[in-house]
Scaffold this motif. Structure first.
Motif, PDB file in Angstrom:
ATOM      1  N   PHE A   1       0.869  -1.178   0.000  1.00 45.20           N
ATOM      2  CA  PHE A   1       0.000   0.000   0.000  1.00 45.20           C
ATOM      3  C   PHE A   1       0.906   1.229   0.000  1.00 45.20           C
ATOM      4  CE2 PHE A   1      -3.451  -2.522   2.482  1.00 45.20           C
ATOM      5  CZ  PHE A   1      -3.758  -3.220   1.325  1.00 45.20           C
ATOM      6  N   ASN A   2       1.175   1.769  -1.177  1.00 41.47           N
ATOM      7  CA  ASN A   2       2.187   2.818  -1.300  1.00 41.47           C
ATOM      8  C   ASN A   2       1.632   4.221  -1.450  1.00 41.47           C
ATOM      9  OD1 ASN A   2       1.139   2.560  -3.860  1.00 41.47           O
ATOM     10  ND2 ASN A   2       3.058   1.935  -4.832  1.00 41.47           N
ATOM     11  N   ASP A   3       0.297   4.353  -1.577  1.00 46.68           N
ATOM     12  CA  ASP A   3      -0.279   5.691  -1.743  1.00 46.68           C
ATOM     13  C   ASP A   3      -1.085   6.123  -0.520  1.00 46.68           C
ATOM     14  OD1 ASP A   3      -0.496   7.913  -3.661  1.00 46.68           O
ATOM     15  OD2 ASP A   3      -2.640   7.487  -3.602  1.00 46.68           O
ATOM     16  N   TYR A   4      -1.673   5.174   0.171  1.00 43.16           N
ATOM     17  CA  TYR A   4      -2.317   5.417   1.472  1.00 43.16           C
ATOM     18  C   TYR A   4      -2.390   4.091   2.190  1.00 43.16           C
ATOM     19  CZ  TYR A   4      -5.502   6.942   5.134  1.00 43.16           C
ATOM     20  OH  TYR A   4      -6.055   7.241   6.348  1.00 43.16           O
ATOM     21  N   ASN A   5      -2.194   4.132   3.508  1.00 47.66           N
ATOM     22  CA  ASN A   5      -2.248   2.924   4.317  1.00 47.66           C
ATOM     23  C   ASN A   5      -2.656   3.331   5.721  1.00 47.66           C
ATOM     24  OD1 ASN A   5      -1.988   0.434   5.500  1.00 47.66           O
ATOM     25  ND2 ASN A   5       0.239   0.313   5.308  1.00 47.66           N
ATOM     26  N   GLY A   6      -3.958   3.257   6.015  1.00 44.93           N
ATOM     27  CA  GLY A   6      -4.401   3.706   7.326  1.00 44.93           C
ATOM     28  C   GLY A   6      -5.895   3.553   7.510  1.00 44.93           C
ATOM     29  N   LYS A   7      -6.398   4.269   8.502  1.00 43.93           N
ATOM     30  CA  LYS A   7      -7.807   4.193   8.877  1.00 43.93           C
ATOM     31  C   LYS A   7      -8.636   5.174   8.044  1.00 43.93           C
ATOM     32  CE  LYS A   7      -7.236   1.246  12.297  1.00 43.93           C
ATOM     33  NZ  LYS A   7      -7.823  -0.106  12.265  1.00 43.93           N
ATOM     34  N   ILE A   8      -9.912   4.822   7.875  1.00 47.15           N
ATOM     35  CA  ILE A   8     -10.885   5.723   7.265  1.00 47.15           C
ATOM     36  C   ILE A   8     -12.206   5.574   7.998  1.00 47.15           C
ATOM     37  CG2 ILE A   8      -9.851   5.612   4.956  1.00 47.15           C
ATOM     38  CD1 ILE A   8     -12.202   3.716   4.178  1.00 47.15           C
ATOM     39  N   GLY A   9     -13.061   6.568   7.849  1.00 48.53           N
ATOM     40  CA  GLY A   9     -14.476   6.428   8.152  1.00 48.53           C
ATOM     41  C   GLY A   9     -15.195   6.314   6.826  1.00 48.53           C
ATOM     42  N   ILE A  10     -16.143   5.395   6.716  1.00 49.27           N
ATOM     43  CA  ILE A  10     -16.831   5.161   5.449  1.00 49.27           C
ATOM     44  C   ILE A  10     -18.329   5.067   5.679  1.00 49.27           C
ATOM     45  CG2 ILE A  10     -16.431   2.667   5.641  1.00 49.27           C
ATOM     46  CD1 ILE A  10     -16.341   2.575   2.560  1.00 49.27           C
ATOM     47  N   GLU A  11     -19.119   5.647   4.756  1.00 47.77           N
ATOM     48  CA  GLU A  11     -20.564   5.562   4.809  1.00 47.77           C
ATOM     49  C   GLU A  11     -21.116   5.563   3.386  1.00 47.77           C
ATOM     50  OE1 GLU A  11     -22.191   8.990   6.737  1.00 47.77           O
ATOM     51  OE2 GLU A  11     -21.230  10.411   5.379  1.00 47.77           O
ATOM     52  N   LEU A  12     -22.362   5.118   3.245  1.00 50.04           N
ATOM     53  CA  LEU A  12     -23.034   5.192   1.961  1.00 50.04           C
ATOM     54  C   LEU A  12     -23.336   6.645   1.635  1.00 50.04           C
ATOM     55  CD1 LEU A  12     -25.636   2.297   2.358  1.00 50.04           C
ATOM     56  CD2 LEU A  12     -23.385   2.189   1.290  1.00 50.04           C
ATOM     57  N   ARG A  13     -23.414   6.955   0.348  1.00 48.68           N
ATOM     58  CA  ARG A  13     -23.761   8.309  -0.057  1.00 48.68           C
ATOM     59  C   ARG A  13     -24.702   8.252  -1.265  1.00 48.68           C
ATOM     60  NH1 ARG A  13     -22.515  10.856  -4.269  1.00 48.68           N
ATOM     61  NH2 ARG A  13     -22.750  12.838  -3.192  1.00 48.68           N
ATOM     62  N   GLY A  14     -25.347   9.406  -1.513  1.00 48.45           N
ATOM     63  CA  GLY A  14     -26.232   9.509  -2.661  1.00 48.45           C
ATOM     64  C   GLY A  14     -27.685   9.551  -2.241  1.00 48.45           C
ATOM     65  N   ALA A  15     -28.529  10.056  -3.147  1.00 49.03           N
ATOM     66  CA  ALA A  15     -29.967  10.096  -2.928  1.00 49.03           C
ATOM     67  C   ALA A  15     -30.597   8.918  -3.683  1.00 49.03           C
ATOM     68  CB  ALA A  15     -30.532  11.433  -3.390  1.00 49.03           C
ATOM     69  N   SER A  16     -30.987   9.126  -4.941  1.00 44.95           N
ATOM     70  CA  SER A  16     -31.528   8.009  -5.724  1.00 44.95           C
ATOM     71  C   SER A  16     -30.498   6.912  -5.921  1.00 44.95           C
ATOM     72  CB  SER A  16     -32.020   8.516  -7.083  1.00 44.95           C
ATOM     73  OG  SER A  16     -30.969   9.121  -7.802  1.00 44.95           O
ATOM     74  N   SER A  17     -29.219   7.288  -6.030  1.00 43.93           N
ATOM     75  CA  SER A  17     -28.171   6.284  -6.256  1.00 43.93           C
ATOM     76  C   SER A  17     -27.961   5.378  -5.051  1.00 43.93           C
ATOM     77  CB  SER A  17     -26.852   6.965  -6.632  1.00 43.93           C
ATOM     78  OG  SER A  17     -26.395   7.793  -5.581  1.00 43.93           O
ATOM     79  N   ALA A  18     -28.396   5.807  -3.861  1.00 54.91           N
ATOM     80  CA  ALA A  18     -28.216   4.991  -2.661  1.00 54.91           C
ATOM     81  C   ALA A  18     -29.007   3.694  -2.735  1.00 54.91           C
ATOM     82  CB  ALA A  18     -28.624   5.780  -1.425  1.00 54.91           C
ATOM     83  N   ASN A  19     -30.043   3.668  -3.596  1.00 55.10           N
ATOM     84  CA  ASN A  19     -30.859   2.467  -3.726  1.00 55.10           C
ATOM     85  C   ASN A  19     -30.375   1.541  -4.832  1.00 55.10           C
ATOM     86  OD1 ASN A  19     -32.694   3.300  -1.680  1.00 55.10           O
ATOM     87  ND2 ASN A  19     -33.655   4.687  -3.146  1.00 55.10           N
ATOM     88  N   MET A  20     -29.298   1.923  -5.513  1.00 51.40           N
ATOM     89  CA  MET A  20     -28.748   1.071  -6.560  1.00 51.40           C
ATOM     90  C   MET A  20     -27.938  -0.073  -5.936  1.00 51.40           C
ATOM     91  SD  MET A  20     -29.850   2.426  -9.300  1.00 51.40           S
ATOM     92  CE  MET A  20     -30.526   3.979  -9.896  1.00 51.40           C
TER      93      MET A  20
END
Length: 735
Positions: free
Chosen positions: A255-274
């Motif tokens: 992992f040479n460009d980033y290697n660490g923690k993140i926070g992640i969540e879903l995003r989008g309005a209509s796209s959230a149901n895809m």
């Protein structure tokens, strides 16, 4: 959705190792006999466990529901139906992964031995109550489609499955209590390490995943032990493999460009149901605090977007619009196509975007402090957005004092920066009053007056370019959704600026409602075409088009761009270049998501393969340009292409012409103060094709002649211009 197997994943920073799968077998079928209940109150919390006594539950073959014509067991109309089935695993060591296939209307949460393994359409964290309502989602198998795929990797399974009896439990939810239909059809399939036979054959529509191990695109590997939901963000590990443009990336690389923690969540309005989800990422330290870091060569920041582009089968409509507006001199989020691997499973091609934020390298406006509540201090900077009030009271915002034409609907403006939790009352009052003054001037009888009209409040150049890009793309959400506006301090020429652009997947004919597929018509007249849509356009651009001077400025700018980046030749070459770059990866993407030749809301045209989608995009743009040529209006009186005012978002601006070019290019660079200028040109592999040009620039416009070798191959080239602490690029097309 089909899945691509990772043959090998290096264990770094929490990344999981995906073992090889020999073949797949199905343990639970849709039409097996299940136990079920249509609850009128909360069921016993133990219903998801193997030990639960189901004698009070009914039994019947799956699927379950009503009024869809695809239900083997018809249930009464209700908010939900809970189903479960037990099955046996004789040797868990042989299992490499699990795949839950589901065809559902409208949402569900699935559990294996009381542990959640999949969900769709339900945003309530944890175990949703029986009367929770799902986002609208239509089943597809009854009309010839294939079910969605939800994968559980081996590391997760090891902590869930047991030797002997296991239970699959699923709660299926409706979108309303009195909905006309509901259905749920499910299969559970396992990957087997070797030739051992544990279960039965897979369904005829099941396609075994293929191996994924390397790519020309950056590889994002994300691992999380928690279900990703739409708020709050859950902590995860992320590693990014990027060996630089033009270099191959391998899943076994460090992992040479980033290697660490993140926070992640879903995003989008209509796209959230895809089925293919988009994600918001926040780079974090081990304690969950945001940190800034560069990714894929972009300026350091903490917030990023991984956009699925599910409905756009070219995977490039957003990138095309962002590229064009950047070439027009405005900031738009930087972008790069990448590969995403989530919890050991390849998820397809995603577009990495910068999130719209106030930042010296993003929306470069003054930072507004809580103490900035009077005088020039309170006048900026602000970022607001026309959109539905998706964030509720936390996001904050207001309904404007003027309604839409001709329907008289209210229009909501969101506070983006500062948001509703941070903006001070005096600041909220100021920006509301300023927008109200702009609207009052624009709607008034003297709106064209240069001193008292709307031009006193808004950067007209930004309005001109916003109109051109929105109309060229015929963005179905133009002017009314995800429409950002920023304002700097008055002391820094702080008028309203109609930028940056965002959300461009339903564009260039990729929308089968409200005439979005047609290449004629003006999108600022949306309210007259689609009167039933809840979110309407503001009257702003329709009113501006009643200003003859504004129309002349639009015509002048449009004609200038038609000779360069809006020429058919330039656009075709750019589109073909991107299609060639992602061609290998799109093949994997559409193996995982087999939607080519299949309707996906709100597609109008349905290509049978990737090239057909790309060709249709080019054809539609050609037709749209011809229509705009004939209908743009205005005149070219006093129009001087080289005198088109520089856009106000940057201290340095430039353009290259002719573009496309044959041999020589003139680079025109405007500098507010004398500075050194360095020009470097690269091919699509990131290789320099010319010795860098270095000159001492003077205040004002600097014209730099760039001569290319006569044997330079045709294609796309990137010209990088550096001046002082600013760097920007121009894409050139060699004929």
């Amino acid at each position: 959705m089909k899945r691509i197997l990772l043959y090998s994943v290096l264990t770094l920073s929490g990344a999981s190792v995906a073992a090889q799968t020999n073949h797949y077998e199905t343990s639970v079928y849709e039409n097996d006999t299940w136990r079920y209940v249509v609850p009128t109150s909360e069921p016993d919390t133990n219903w998801r466990k193997v030990s639960f006594n189901t004698t009070s539950w009914q039994s019947g073959p799956g699927g379950f529901g009503f009024s869809d014509g695809d239900d083997n067991t018809t249930t009464s109309a209700n908010e939900s139906v809970f189903i479960r089935i037990t099955f046996s695993i004789s040797d868990t060591s042989k299992i490499s992964k699990a795949i839950l296939n589901g065809d559902y209307d409208d949402g569900f949460v699935a559990y294996l031995n009381n542990v959640e393994i999949a969900r769709a359409g339900l945003s309530t964290p944890g175990k949703p109550p029986y009367n929770d309502l799902a986002a609208n989602h239509e089943a597809v198998m009854y009309s010839g489609g294939n079910p969605d795929y939800f994968t559980v990797n081996e590391n997760t399974l090891e902590n869930i499955m047991v030797q002997g009896t296991n239970v699959l439990a699923i709660q299926i939810h409706n979108t309303t209590a009195n909905s006309s239909d509901m259905s749920g059809r499910f299969w559970l399939t396992f990957g087997i390490h070797d030739a051992t036979v544990l279960f039965g054959p897979t369904p005829p529509w099941f396609v075994a995943p293929v191996d994924f191990s390397e790519s020309d695109l950056p590889i994002f590997i994300i691992n999380t032990t928690n279900t990703i939901v739409d708020e709050p963000k859950v902590m995860a590990d992320m590693g990014v493999i990027w060996n630089g443009d033009g270099n191959r990336n391998y899943i076994t690389d460090p992992f040479n460009d980033y290697n660490g923690k993140i926070g992640i969540e879903l995003r989008g309005a209509s796209s959230a149901n895809m089925p293919k989800k988009s994600y918001s990422l926040e780079l974090q330290d081990v304690n969950g605090y945001a940190i800034d870091s560069s990714i894929c060569g972009f300026p350091k920041e903490s917030d990023w977007i991984l956009s699925a582009q599910y409905t756009d089968k070219t995977l490039m409509r957003g990138m095309l619009s962002f590229h064009l507006i950047q070439e027009m001199g405005w900031y738009a989020p930087r972008y790069k196509p990448v590969e995403l691997v989530l919890n050991g499973e390849y998820k397809g091609v995603y577009i990495l975007f910068e999130k719209v934020k106030r930042d010296g390298d993003r929306v470069d406006i003054a930072k507004l402090q809580p103490t900035d509540i009077y005088g020039d201090d309170v006048t900026g900077g602000y970022i607001i957005k026309l959109d539905h009030n998706a964030g509720g009271p936390v996001a904050g915002g207001w309904n404007t004092n003027y309604t839409t034409w001709p329907t008289g609907d209210s229009m909501f403006v969101n506070f983006e920066y500062p948001d509703g939790t941070e903006i001070m009352p005096q600041q909220a009052a100021y920006i509301r009053a300023y927008v109200d003054s702009f609207e009052t001037a624009l709607i008034g009888p003297n709106f064209m007056d240069s001193a008292t009209g709307y031009r006193n409040y808004v950067d007209v150049n930004s309005c001109v370019d916003a109109l051109i890009i929105q109309e060229l793309s015929k963005n179905i959400d133009a002017y009314r959704k995800s429409f950002y506006i920023y304002k700097d301090k008055t002391s820094d020429t702080g008028k309203l600026v109609m930028a940056p652009i965002w959300d461009y997947d339903l564009t260039y004919g990729n929308c089968g409602f409200c005439e979005g597929e047609q290449y004629d018509g003006w999108q600022y007249n949306f309210n007259y075409v689609c009167t039933g849509d809840y979110w309407k356009n503001p009257f702003w651009f329709e009113r501006m088009r009643q200003d003859s001077l504004f129309n002349n400025q639009v015509r002048c700018r449009y004609e200038e761009l038609r000779g360069s980046i809006l020429s058919e030749q330039y656009l075709d070459a750019w589109i073909d270049s991107v299609a060639g770059f992602v061609n290998e990866s799109q093949g994997w993407n559409f193996t995982v998501w087999p939607i080519q030749g299949v309707y996906v809301w709100p597609n109008y045209y349905i290509g049978q393969n990737y090239q057909e989608e790309v060709d249709t995009l080019k054809w539609w743009i050609h037709q749209r340009l011809l229509w705009m040529d004939a209908n743009i209006g205005g005149n070219l009186n006093n129009c001087n292409f080289t005198g088109v005012p520089a856009n106000t978002n940057s201290t340095t601006t430039g353009n290259a012409f002719p573009n496309p070019f044959a041999n020589d290019v003139t680079l025109s660079v405007f500098l507010p103060t004398p500075e050194s200028i360095t020009v470097t040109t690269y091919n699509s592999l990131g290789e320099q094709v010319l010795v860098p040009i270095v000159i001492q620039g003077t205040q004002g416009t600097n014209n730099i002649q760039v001569s290319f070798p006569s044997d330079l191959p045709a294609g796309a080239y990137l010209m990088q211009v550096m001046s002082g602490n600013k760097t920007w690029t121009r894409t050139l097309i060699k004929q």
